[in-house]
Design an enzyme around this catalytic site. Structure first.
Site, PDB file in Angstrom:
ATOM      1  N   HIS A 152       0.803  -1.230   0.000  1.00  0.00           N
ATOM      2  CA  HIS A 152       0.000   0.000   0.000  1.00  0.00           C
ATOM      3  C   HIS A 152       0.831   1.273   0.000  1.00  0.00           C
ATOM      4  O   HIS A 152       0.276   2.357   0.103  1.00  0.00           O
ATOM      5  CB  HIS A 152      -0.921   0.058   1.219  1.00  0.00           C
TER       6      HIS A 152
ATOM      7  N   LYS B 288      -8.580  13.623   4.836  1.00  0.00           N
ATOM      8  CA  LYS B 288      -7.656  12.489   4.795  1.00  0.00           C
ATOM      9  C   LYS B 288      -6.669  12.665   5.940  1.00  0.00           C
ATOM     10  O   LYS B 288      -6.614  13.743   6.546  1.00  0.00           O
ATOM     11  CB  LYS B 288      -6.903  12.417   3.464  1.00  0.00           C
ATOM     12  N   ARG B 289      -5.883  11.630   6.239  1.00  0.00           N
ATOM     13  CA  ARG B 289      -4.859  11.786   7.250  1.00  0.00           C
ATOM     14  C   ARG B 289      -3.938  12.949   6.880  1.00  0.00           C
ATOM     15  O   ARG B 289      -3.720  13.246   5.703  1.00  0.00           O
ATOM     16  CB  ARG B 289      -4.044  10.482   7.399  1.00  0.00           C
TER      17      ARG B 289
ATOM     18  N   LYS C 255       0.640  14.445   1.431  1.00  0.00           N
ATOM     19  CA  LYS C 255      -0.740  14.728   0.993  1.00  0.00           C
ATOM     20  C   LYS C 255      -0.961  16.232   0.798  1.00  0.00           C
ATOM     21  O   LYS C 255      -1.935  16.662   0.215  1.00  0.00           O
ATOM     22  CB  LYS C 255      -1.737  14.170   1.997  1.00  0.00           C
TER      23      LYS C 255
ATOM     24  N   THR D 214      -8.595   6.413  -1.984  1.00  0.00           N
ATOM     25  CA  THR D 214      -9.931   5.840  -2.189  1.00  0.00           C
ATOM     26  C   THR D 214     -10.976   6.929  -1.949  1.00  0.00           C
ATOM     27  O   THR D 214     -12.064   6.874  -2.527  1.00  0.00           O
ATOM     28  CB  THR D 214     -10.187   4.649  -1.244  1.00  0.00           C
TER      29      THR D 214
ATOM     30  N   LYS E  58     -14.631   8.151  -3.925  1.00  0.00           N
ATOM     31  CA  LYS E  58     -15.916   8.463  -3.284  1.00  0.00           C
ATOM     32  C   LYS E  58     -16.427   9.834  -3.724  1.00  0.00           C
ATOM     33  O   LYS E  58     -17.617  10.017  -3.986  1.00  0.00           O
ATOM     34  CB  LYS E  58     -15.768   8.420  -1.758  1.00  0.00           C
TER      35      LYS E  58
END
Ligand code: F58
Length: 791
Positions: free
Chosen positions: A349, A528-529, A534, A636, A640
């Site tokens: 991952h 998100k985290r 990110k 992911t 969504k």
């Protein structure tokens, strides 16, 4: 057939006989539990049937081993998948209870950190929808991911206490209990090798049924809980040490006490390794017991058992299975290794070096002395079979779980097309060259039952009215919406759905946080985290630059925007926590600026979790997927959002690449460097400085932060962030800023044309069907597990 009358009967029965209440005295929790039990009864029928069918068919079973299952609340899953929404609403209404409030009373089971754990939960639901016989195996953490609140803008962590409230979903199985050993020594007598652990704990099973669409099938999530083998030390008790007498139980339970909250950096902590072995050893014992009962001949194991390792966390499954087959069951080492490999497959991952698990060999050898020997034997066997091999899984006094997983698996998969290709050229380059058939791609997906049908009933209703309900378990049918998208009246209805969802979220934010926002604004969402890769800091920098620009020219035709954030930072990740604080500080200053208030607002919603995602995603206009290219394995959340009609502003990273291909480049706001360009840019000395010098907006935003505009009285508060960005800037925030700014201004222009925007959003919905986890699971079943549907 469940009718409103029979459901009412069932709920009242449970109120009375399971909880000893009549409707007049029942509190919200009683109603929630009674409804859950009524739903659970119906799931249980499907569940027991599915188990019988699997036995009768002698079918191959899939076992998904994961340290995390981020399942969230389960009641709506059950109600929706059994198609009892109208009935459940009617029953509650009769007694004056609010359906949404009853559902929201369930604790949110946060037994995972983020994407990896949520993926496992989506997969379980899809496995059931597809009728594939499967078990999830995990740990029943007493405390899931910590609860986050903000104090003066700073993240504060509190323990998560999901088990303090009752919930209806698990069946305790005190009879399913395995003894798990640690430490001790290894005895070798000739051919016979025996491990004598010095410490033992029991793993006790708790089962949760996971029901698929229309209740056609249900599989089991089996979570292990730590128990002492002798719960009470009578000797100590008799000597008057009453507290000490209970210590064995307390100690044994620490193993399943708490989920590790680090989502990317893996620290080599002993308890973590214990948890990993505890889960894996208990699961393997359970798998072999089931196999022995039904089939017997161990050589058939790979034809009846497929074990998926969710990342390297259960990688000890390789050596453990070899140990059981060889040391305990008497097969030769070589045959044991072949059989184990025939059963195991591994999903990677992440490519981030700090997330690749390695263990200090001293710690590892102390805890698992037999396994370290077997790993050496696996390694030397592999080296012999591949004489050109240069890299061992046992270098630098470390045990490397990635290479171990790779060598012990018949297939290794990446989670998006780009990530899979990068695996082949980076972390697993040598192993891939030795075993070019082993790496396969299975791009992630999300379950449409939770991530559209349940969380967005308005949109689901419009879709069903337009194309019928077959899309629910055949998501690519959403393509059939395309002709309607060309119909202005239909598009108006689509727009109205989004507007209603936004109004609902704004009301909720108003009631819950006293945060009042105009639902007409563009809802721009990054949830998100928190992680540097990110790049939430890229988002806030752009927001600050935009704010400054609005102030320069407050009478221009700005597109009003609400910047929404959500996400937790690992408690020890101080840089990420600073980013949270900066966003909150910027929100305080910017939200109270009367000049810009009509055009720009910022909100960071605390304690982001699955339930909050379910509220936010249907109300989003824009999806922020802005990671440094090459770093986000898949994502992911991105899927969504697209499914729920929020176009992406994003980089060519992870599954963004495939989302863009599916929805069409014209319906996606692309910016930034490619993974290749990223690697090149890093080589340029002073890349950040050059980017700052070339973009006055970026320079101004950095200046504002550095000068303390958002931290009055403490200008140095964010110097960690500014000096990082002006210096090393490993994640290339500065280098991507200018293009991100451009993309955001394109968004502003596009959003003004309401029709054209709705057209783009609706095409995102219509073309996201491929991102169903049903498609992903079909891929695993065919390419990796050799498993078939029993429906
Ligand atoms: C995530 N990994 C990836 N790890 O970052 C994301 O791109 C991907 O979509 C998702 O997996 C599903 O494939 C992730 O969530 C963790 O949370 C681990 C928790 C335990 C320690 C190491 C990271």
């Amino acid at each position: 057939m469940t009718t409103t009358a029979s459901l009412r009967e069932s709920v009242l029965q449970h109120l009375r006989y399971s909880f000893g209440k009549d409707p007049e005295h029942a509190i919200l929790e009683d109603w929630r539990m009674a409804l859950s039990y009524a739903v659970r009864d119906r799931i249980t029928d499907a569940w027991i049937d599915a188990t019988h069918k699997t036995y009768e068919a002698g079918a191959k079973r899939v076992y998904y081993l994961s340290m995390e299952f981020l399942i969230g609340r389960l009641i709506e899953d059950g109600i929706v998948n059994l198609e009892l929404v109208d009935e459940a609403k009617a029953v509650l209404q009769e007694f004056g209870k609010d359906y949404a409030a009853v559902l929201a009373d369930e604790p949110d089971a946060a037994l995972g950190n983020g994407g990896l754990g949520r993926l496992a939960a989506c997969f379980l639901e899809s496995l059931s929808t597809l009728g594939c016989p499967a078990h999830g195996y995990g740990i029943r953490y007493e405390h899931g991911l910590f609860r986050q609140s903000f104090v003066d803008g700073r993240q504060v962590e509190q323990p998560e206490l999901w088990l303090e409230q009752r919930h209806a979903w698990e069946f305790e199985r005190p009879e399913v209990r395995y003894r798990i050993g640690f430490g001790g020594h290894v005895d070798t007598r000739g051919e016979t090798v025996r491990w004598h652990p010095s410490e033992v704990v029991d793993a006790e099973a708790y089962d949760t049924p996971i029901v698929g669409w229309k209740g056609r099938w249900a599989n089991t999530l089996r979570l292990w809980s730590g128990r002492a083998i002798h719960p009470f030390d009578l000797d100590r008790f008799n000597h008057g040490d009453f507290a000490g007498a209970a210590q064995p139980e307390a100690l044994a339970r620490t193993i399943s006490r708490v989920l590790y909250p680090d989502d990317t950096t893996v620290e080599g902590k002993e308890l973590r390794l214990k948890q990993e072995y505890f889960l894996t050893a208990a699961a393997l014992r359970d798998i072999l017991r089931r196999f022995d009962n039904q089939f017997g001949d161990l050589r058939k194991l790979p034809s009846k058992v497929a074990i998926q390792l969710n990342d390297t966390h259960p990688a000890i499954a390789g050596p453990e299975l070899v140990r059981v087959l060889h040391d305990e069951r008497g097969l030769s080492f070589e045959e044991s290794m072949e059989i184990a490999k025939g059963c195991l497959s591994y999903t990677n991952h992440t490519l981030l070096p700090e997330a690749l698990e390695t263990w200090d060999e001293a710690l590892f050898g102390r805890l698992l002395p037999r396994h370290i020997q077997l790993i050496d034997q696996i390694d030397s066997t592999h080296a012999k079979q591949n004489p050109s091999r240069l890299n061992s899984m046992r270098a630098d006094h470390q045990v490397k779980m990635g290479p171990l997983s790779f060598v012990m698996a018949h297939h290794v998969n990446g989670v998006s097309a780009l990530h899979t290709e990068l695996m082949k050229t980076t972390v697993f380059e040598e192993l891939h060259n030795l075993h070019p058939e082993r790496i396969v791609n299975e791009t992630n997906g999300v379950t449409p039952r939770r991530w559209l049908l349940s969380c967005n009933p308005r949109l689901a209703g419009l879709i069903t009215e337009t194309i019928g309900e077959d899309w629910v378990d055949d998501l690519e049918q959403l393509q059939k919406l395309e002709p309607s998208i060309e119909d202005a009246a239909w598009l108006d209805r689509y727009t109205q759905v989004k507007r209603d969802n936004k109004a609902e979220l704004s009301n909720w934010m108003g009631q819950t946080y006293g945060l009042h926002v105009d639902p007409e604004m563009l809802f721009d969402v990054q949830i998100k985290r928190l992680h540097e890769y990110k790049r939430q800091h890229l988002n806030i920098l752009e927001t600050i630059a935009h704010w400054a620009e609005i102030r320069d020219n407050p009478n221009a035709d700005w597109t009003p925007r609400l910047k929404l954030f959500g996400g937790k930072a690992a408690p020890g990740y101080f840089f990420a926590k600073d980013i949270i604080r900066l966003i909150n500080d910027a929100a305080t200053v910017i939200n109270s600026d009367p000049v810009t208030a009509p055009f720009l607002k910022i909100a960071f919603l605390p304690n982001y979790n699955v339930s909050l995602a379910e509220r936010m995603i249907p109300a989003a206009d824009l999806s922020e997927q802005i990671s440094t290219a090459g770093k986000e394995a898949s994502g992911t959340g991105n899927m969504k959002f697209a499914l729920n009609g929020a176009p992406t502003v994003g980089t060519l990273d992870g599954a963004n690449v495939e989302i863009r291909e599916h929805v069409g480049a014209e319906n996606f706001f692309l910016f930034g460097m490619t993974a290749e360009e990223v690697m090149e840019r890093r080589k340029i000395e002073g890349h950040a400085r050059k980017a700052i010098d070339a973009d006055p907006r970026l320079k101004r935003a950095l200046d504002l932060i550095r000068e303390g505009r958002f931290s009055p009285g403490e200008p140095e508060r964010y110097h960690g962030i500014t000096s990082n960005l002006e210096g090393a800037d490993y994640f290339l925030v500065c280098s991507d800023f200018t293009d991100y700014w451009r993309a955001q201004r394109e968004v502003d222009v596009a959003f003004k044309d309401t029709r054209a925007w709705a057209h783009m959003a609706a095409l995102n919905t219509a073309r996201s069907g491929w991102f169903s986890s049903d498609r992903t699971i079909r891929g695993y079943m065919g390419d990796i597990w050799g498993a078939t549907s029993l429906l």
